[in-house]
Design an enzyme around this catalytic site. Structure first.
Site, PDB file in Angstrom:
ATOM      1  N   ARG A 140       2.667 135.427 -27.932  1.00  0.00           N
ATOM      2  CA  ARG A 140       3.995 134.981 -27.525  1.00  0.00           C
ATOM      3  C   ARG A 140       3.870 133.607 -26.880  1.00  0.00           C
ATOM      4  NH1 ARG A 140       5.308 138.297 -30.495  1.00  0.00           N
ATOM      5  NH2 ARG A 140       6.743 140.062 -30.223  1.00  0.00           N
ATOM      6  N   GLU A 185      12.072 129.567 -29.429  1.00  0.00           N
ATOM      7  CA  GLU A 185      12.030 129.706 -30.881  1.00  0.00           C
ATOM      8  C   GLU A 185      13.447 129.798 -31.445  1.00  0.00           C
ATOM      9  OE1 GLU A 185       9.448 132.951 -31.940  1.00  0.00           O
ATOM     10  OE2 GLU A 185       7.667 131.943 -31.146  1.00  0.00           O
ATOM     11  N   HIS A 243       6.255 131.434 -36.518  1.00  0.00           N
ATOM     12  CA  HIS A 243       6.161 132.845 -36.114  1.00  0.00           C
ATOM     13  C   HIS A 243       6.101 133.760 -37.351  1.00  0.00           C
ATOM     14  CE1 HIS A 243       7.195 135.733 -32.583  1.00  0.00           C
ATOM     15  NE2 HIS A 243       6.359 136.304 -33.440  1.00  0.00           N
TER      16      HIS A 243
END
Length: 325
Positions: free
Chosen positions: A238, A267, A286
Site C-alpha cells: 500500500r 490513487e 496497482h
C-alpha cells in the site's frame, strides 16, 4: 422478496448472473469511473449487501446510513478502505478475498524487482525514442539480482511466495515481521532481523505488509538513509507505508539507487507527482493481482461471501476486528 445488493463497479457478467439468481441487484455501470460518494450513500440506504472495491471509502458516515446492511464484501485482500470497527458496531459483517491472489501478486512483485534492477522500462523507452545509436560497455547498466540479498518486510502468504521465486535466483533472504515466524525460517531458508538491520543489509527491499495507521510512513527519511546507495525499494503493498516525499528526495540525491512502485499514497497518482519525473522509478497502476483468472476468482469469492451471509450462513472469508491490547 429477494435481498437487495449494490455492486460499486462493473464486474464480469458471469459473476453478475450468479448474484442475480439470488438477489435484486443494482450495479454501477461505468467501467473506469468509480461510483460517486453521493450515489454510494443513496444506494446503500436500501441495500442488504454491498459488493465493493478498494476504490470505495466505506467509512462511518456511509455505514451509519445503511439501515438494512448486513454484509460488506470487499473484492480485495486489504480492507483499509472500510471502517471495520464501525461496521462491527452496527452488526455488519465485512469480508475480503485472501489467498487467491498470492501467487499472482508475488509474480508481479518479482517482475517489478527485475524490471527496476535491469532498467527494462528505461531501456525500452531509450530504443523507441531512437536514442540507441551503438553499443557501449556501460550503456544502461543495472544491478545484478542473482546472489544478492533481498529483505522482505512482511512474511505473510505473499512474502512466502516471493521467497520461493527469489530462491531460484540464489538470493539470500532476510525478513522482518511484526511477529517472528520461526516455524518457516528453516523450511524456507530465511533469516529474521529487525527492520533497521534489514534496511542496512539488503540490496532489495520488498514491502508486503497490510496497511494500517500503525505502519503509515513506516519507510521514511530515516529508514531510507539506512539503505545502501545501490539498494532498490519495491512496494506492492500500500502506498501509505512509504513517505513519497522522502522517497523522492532519496532517489533524486542518490541515497538509494531505484524504486519500483505498484501503489501510491493517492490513487490514481497525480500526473504531476515528482516521482513520475525520475528515470530510476518504475511505476505501475496497482496491478499486483491483475491476471484474468485471479481477478475472476476474487470476484467469485466476493460473490460467495454475499450469498453465504444473506442466506443466513457463515461467510467464507470474514475480516476479524483486531482488538488492541
Amino acid at each position: 422478496m429477494k435481498p437487495k445488493i449494490f455492486i460499486t463497479r462493473k464486474i464480469p457478467l458471469v459473476i453478475y448472473d450468479k448474484l442475480a439468481k439470488h438477489f435484486n441487484v443494482r450495479m454501477w455501470e461505468e467501467e473506469d469511473i468509480p461510483v460517486s460518494r453521493d450515489m454510494l450513500i443513496k444506494e446503500i440506504q436500501q441495500a442488504d449487501g454491498l459488493f465493493c472495491l478498494l476504490t470505495e471509502t466505506i467509512d462511518a458516515e456511509v455505514i451509519e446510513k445503511a439501515k438494512h446492511l448486513k454484509v460488506i464484501s470487499n473484492m480485495a485482500v486489504g480492507y483499509n478502505n472500510i471502517d471495520v470497527k464501525t461496521a462491527a458496531e452496527h452488526g455488519v459483517i465485512v469480508t475480503n478475498t485472501p489467498g487467491v491472489l498470492t501467487e499472482t501478486t508475488a509474480d508481479l512483485t518479482f517482475a517489478l524487482l527485475m524490471a527496476t534492477a535491469r532498467r527494462v522500462v528505461e531501456a525500452s523507452d531509450y530504443l523507441r525514442k531512437g536514442e540507441w545509436k551503438t553499443w557501449s560497455p556501460m550503456q544502461l547498466t543495472g544491478q545484478d539480482i542473482y546472489g544478492t540479498t533481498l529483505g522482505i518486510i512482511g512474511m505473510g502468504r505473499i512474502g512466502q511466495a516471493l521467497v520461493k521465486r527469489a530462491k531460484g535466483f540464489g538470493m539470500n533472504i532476510l525478513y522482518y515481521n511484526r511477529s517472528r515466524k520461526t516455524d518457516i525460517e528453516k523450511d524456507l531458508g530465511i533469516e529474521y532481523c529487525e527492520l533497521e538491520t534489514l534496511l542496512e543489509l539488503s540490496d532489495f527491499v520488498s514491502i508486503l505488509i497490510p496497511y494500517s495507521s500503525e505502519v503509515h510512513h513506516l519507510i521514511g527519511e530515516n529508514e531510507l538513509k539506512r539503505m545502501k546507495e545501490s539498494a532498490i525499494l519495491i512496494n506492492t503493498a500500500r502506498g501509505g507505508i512509504v513517505d513519497e516525499k522522502a522517497l523522492y528526495e532519496a532517489l533524486k540525491h542518490g541515497e538509494i539507487w531505484a524504486a519500483g512502485l505498484d501503489v501510491f499514497e493517492k490513487e490514481p497518482v497525480d500526473l504531476d507527482s515528482p516521482l513520475l519525473t525520475l528515470p530510476n522509478v518504475v511505476t505501475l497502476p496497482h496491478i499486483g493481482s491483475a491476471s484474468e483468472s485471479t481477478r475472476l476468482k476474487m470476484a467469485d469469492i466476493a460473490a460467495d461471501n454475499l450469498i453465504q451471509v444473506l442466506q443466513g450462513r457463515e461467510p467464507l472469508t470474514p475480516v476479524k476486528l483486531e482488538v488492541k491490547k
